[in-house]
Design an enzyme around this catalytic site. Structure first.
Site, PDB file in Angstrom:
ATOM      1  N   LYS A 168      -8.678  -1.374   6.177  1.00  0.00           N
ATOM      2  CA  LYS A 168      -8.986  -1.934   4.851  1.00  0.00           C
ATOM      3  C   LYS A 168      -7.972  -3.018   4.479  1.00  0.00           C
ATOM      4  CE  LYS A 168      -9.270   2.353   3.654  1.00  0.00           C
ATOM      5  NZ  LYS A 168      -9.489   3.719   3.232  1.00  0.00           N
ATOM      6  N   ARG A 215     -14.788  12.840   7.819  1.00  0.00           N
ATOM      7  CA  ARG A 215     -13.513  13.530   8.083  1.00  0.00           C
ATOM      8  C   ARG A 215     -13.199  14.518   6.974  1.00  0.00           C
ATOM      9  NH1 ARG A 215      -9.684   8.859   8.113  1.00  0.00           N
ATOM     10  NH2 ARG A 215      -8.097  10.468   8.259  1.00  0.00           N
ATOM     11  N   ASP A 267     -15.273   2.642   7.959  1.00  0.00           N
ATOM     12  CA  ASP A 267     -14.252   3.578   7.491  1.00  0.00           C
ATOM     13  C   ASP A 267     -14.793   4.445   6.358  1.00  0.00           C
ATOM     14  OD1 ASP A 267     -11.514   4.657   7.177  1.00  0.00           O
ATOM     15  OD2 ASP A 267     -11.746   3.740   5.200  1.00  0.00           O
ATOM     16  N   HIS A 273       0.857  -1.188   0.000  1.00  0.00           N
ATOM     17  CA  HIS A 273       0.000   0.000   0.000  1.00  0.00           C
ATOM     18  C   HIS A 273       0.889   1.233   0.000  1.00  0.00           C
ATOM     19  CE1 HIS A 273      -3.397   2.629   0.771  1.00  0.00           C
ATOM     20  NE2 HIS A 273      -2.589   3.280   1.573  1.00  0.00           N
ATOM     21  N   SER A 323      -7.536   4.026   9.355  1.00  0.00           N
ATOM     22  CA  SER A 323      -8.354   3.971   8.138  1.00  0.00           C
ATOM     23  C   SER A 323      -7.681   3.072   7.092  1.00  0.00           C
ATOM     24  CB  SER A 323      -8.522   5.400   7.604  1.00  0.00           C
ATOM     25  OG  SER A 323      -8.994   5.402   6.290  1.00  0.00           O
TER      26      SER A 323
HETATM   27  N1  URA Z   1      -6.240   7.049   2.841  1.00  0.00           N
HETATM   28  C1  URA Z   1      -7.159   6.374   3.556  1.00  0.00           C
HETATM   29  O1  URA Z   1      -7.624   5.326   3.141  1.00  0.00           O
HETATM   30  N2  URA Z   1      -7.550   6.901   4.737  1.00  0.00           N
HETATM   31  C2  URA Z   1      -7.087   8.045   5.229  1.00  0.00           C
HETATM   32  O2  URA Z   1      -7.470   8.456   6.301  1.00  0.00           O
HETATM   33  C3  URA Z   1      -6.131   8.749   4.471  1.00  0.00           C
HETATM   34  C4  URA Z   1      -5.721   8.211   3.272  1.00  0.00           C
END
Ligand code: URA
Length: 428
Positions: free
Chosen positions: A189, A170, A163, A84, A185
């Site tokens: 995932k 947010r 999320d 990621h 966050s």
């Molecule tokens: N990418 C995400 O998936 N979440 C965040 O809070 C910031 C970047």
């Protein structure tokens, strides 16, 4: 267990630690609609201002994972590895990396997103390939992995739905820039995605989420701890995003550059980072003595995996990529060394040319973007092209050109002052 949203908010407002039960309750109640947006906004702001400790962040992440499905790759007969990136300008690394790691012996299930703002999304890039499909069922994902060793596709709506709701909130309440909230966050995932090992590419610099190295290091450390605590072998590289990665910035332009890398060529920084991340992924997956990634780029096996992966998702790897209708060259205003080329400015210029979107529902232009002809450290000559801007709509040139004013320095006999491509490596 019954809790009161106001008590939870007041605990964090007073710099207290939230209990595991409080966190489980508030995430579940918010996802169900039993805690209102204005209450969650207030809690998020208290978290942004007062932080969370390691146990709280792990609980917050686990509660978000439990809000949805968890994928399971145990039917596969090889270890799984994922990567990621926190995102940057010209960051197309997933495209050559996923088939490369597959060619070296691991399975790569990679769920990706679309771009918003100045950093492009992996799915937008791949969608510039005629016929390629981002949305797959779980069975289709398994089929692509078995056929090609790697799949890059959209995360379904069942993965960490808490999320999704929190991130949207947010975004409109000034609470994105909190390391505990960003780390939980991203990792909710990635952990829900079910990979056995994970390599994080955490970028630092003007074109990244984290503008300075210290913040990037803290984000990396927090995410490595979360992955490790959840039983995922996790390592992070801290990498440079003070200048763009590679020469291509924009969807189809980046696909073309990725294919060059898979063909054994491509810009040196893209090749170096792809190979380094591939080695990290193989090691994290427990395959340190698998085929060497440099070899797999040279002998065509990574390219073969790419072609299988694209075809298995409906794409035509031989089809011509979309090209923009209009071009403008930016000439070097002086002769000397290009000592600085600001990543954020190039990213915003590409976005203004149509490569990115302002709102989630906007389309992107596949051909739009910026092609660089020089990188920091290169000698440039007055009047020769420094970069070419590509767009479908010539009216977009003016604002893109304005963005690039002051974005670079050319100094006779100068030396670039750059972050190292790989700044640091963070392990548990
Ligand atoms: N990418 C995400 O998936 N979440 C965040 O809070 C910031 C970047």
């Amino acid at each position: 267990m019954g809790f009161d949203a106001i008590d939870v908010i007041v605990t964090k407002r007073g710099r207290g630690a939230l209990s595991t039960d409080q966190i489980d309750w508030v995430i579940d109640a918010y996802t169900r609609g039993a805690v209102a947006d204005e209450q969650m906004s207030s809690l998020l702001m208290a978290i942004l201002l007062n932080g969370m400790d390691r146990r709280e962040i792990a609980d917050w992440t686990q509660a978000m994972i439990r809000s949805g499905e968890r994928m399971d790759w145990s039917a596969l007969d090889r270890p799984t590895a994922d990567k990621h990136s926190t995102g940057g300008v010209g960051d197309k690394i997933t495209l050559p990396l996923a088939p490369l790691v597959a060619a070296c012996g691991a399975y790569v299930p990679q769920l990706s997103g679309r771009g918003l703002g100045h950093t492009g999304g992996t799915l937008d890039k791949l969608e510039s390939i005629p016929g390629w499909r981002a949305s797959l069922s779980n069975d289709e994902m398994l089929g692509v992995i078995r056929a090609a060793g790697a799949v890059v596709c959209a995360a379904g709506s069942g993965l960490a739905p808490a999320d999704k709701k929190l991130y949207a909130l947010r975004d409109v309440t000034g609470t994105v820039e909190s390391i505990p909230l960003i780390a939980s966050s991203i990792m909710s995932k990635k952990i829900a995605e079910g990979t056995g090992s994970l390599v994080l590419d955490v970028k630092a610099g003007s074109g990244a989420f984290m503008k300075n190295v210290d913040d990037a290091r803290e984000l990396a450390r927090t995410m490595v701890e979360l992955g490790t605590d959840a039983g995922v072998r996790t390592v992070a590289l801290l990498t440079a995003m003070d200048r763009p990665l590679g020469l291509a910035v924009g969807n189809a332009l980046e696909v073309a550059e990725s294919v060059e890398v898979l063909a054994g060529g491509g810009p040196a920084d893209v090749v170096e980072l792809t190979v380094r991340l591939a080695r990290e992924m193989l090691e994290a997956a427990g395959l340190p003595y698998a085929k060497d990634p440099e070899e797999a780029l040279k002998d065509g096996s990574a390219m073969d995996a790419w072609r299988r992966m694209i075809s298995a998702q409906g794409g035509d790897p031989d089809a011509a990529l979309p090209e923009a209708a209009e071009f403008v060259e930016v000439a070097a205003p002086a002769t000397g060394v290009l000592t600085r080329l600001d990543a954020l400015s190039v990213g915003v210029a590409a976005w203004r040319l149509g490569a990115g979107r302002a709102r989630k529902e906007d389309p992107v232009s596949f051909g739009a973007g910026v092609m660089l002809h020089a990188k920091p450290g290169d000698l440039v000559t007055e009047g020769r092209p420094l970069m070419t801007l590509h767009t479908d709509d010539a009216a977009r040139f003016e604002r893109a050109l304005q963005t690039l004013e002051g974005a670079y320095d050319i100094v006779q006999g100068g030396e670039p002052d750059l972050l190292p491509l790989v700044i640091d490596r963070i392990t548990a």
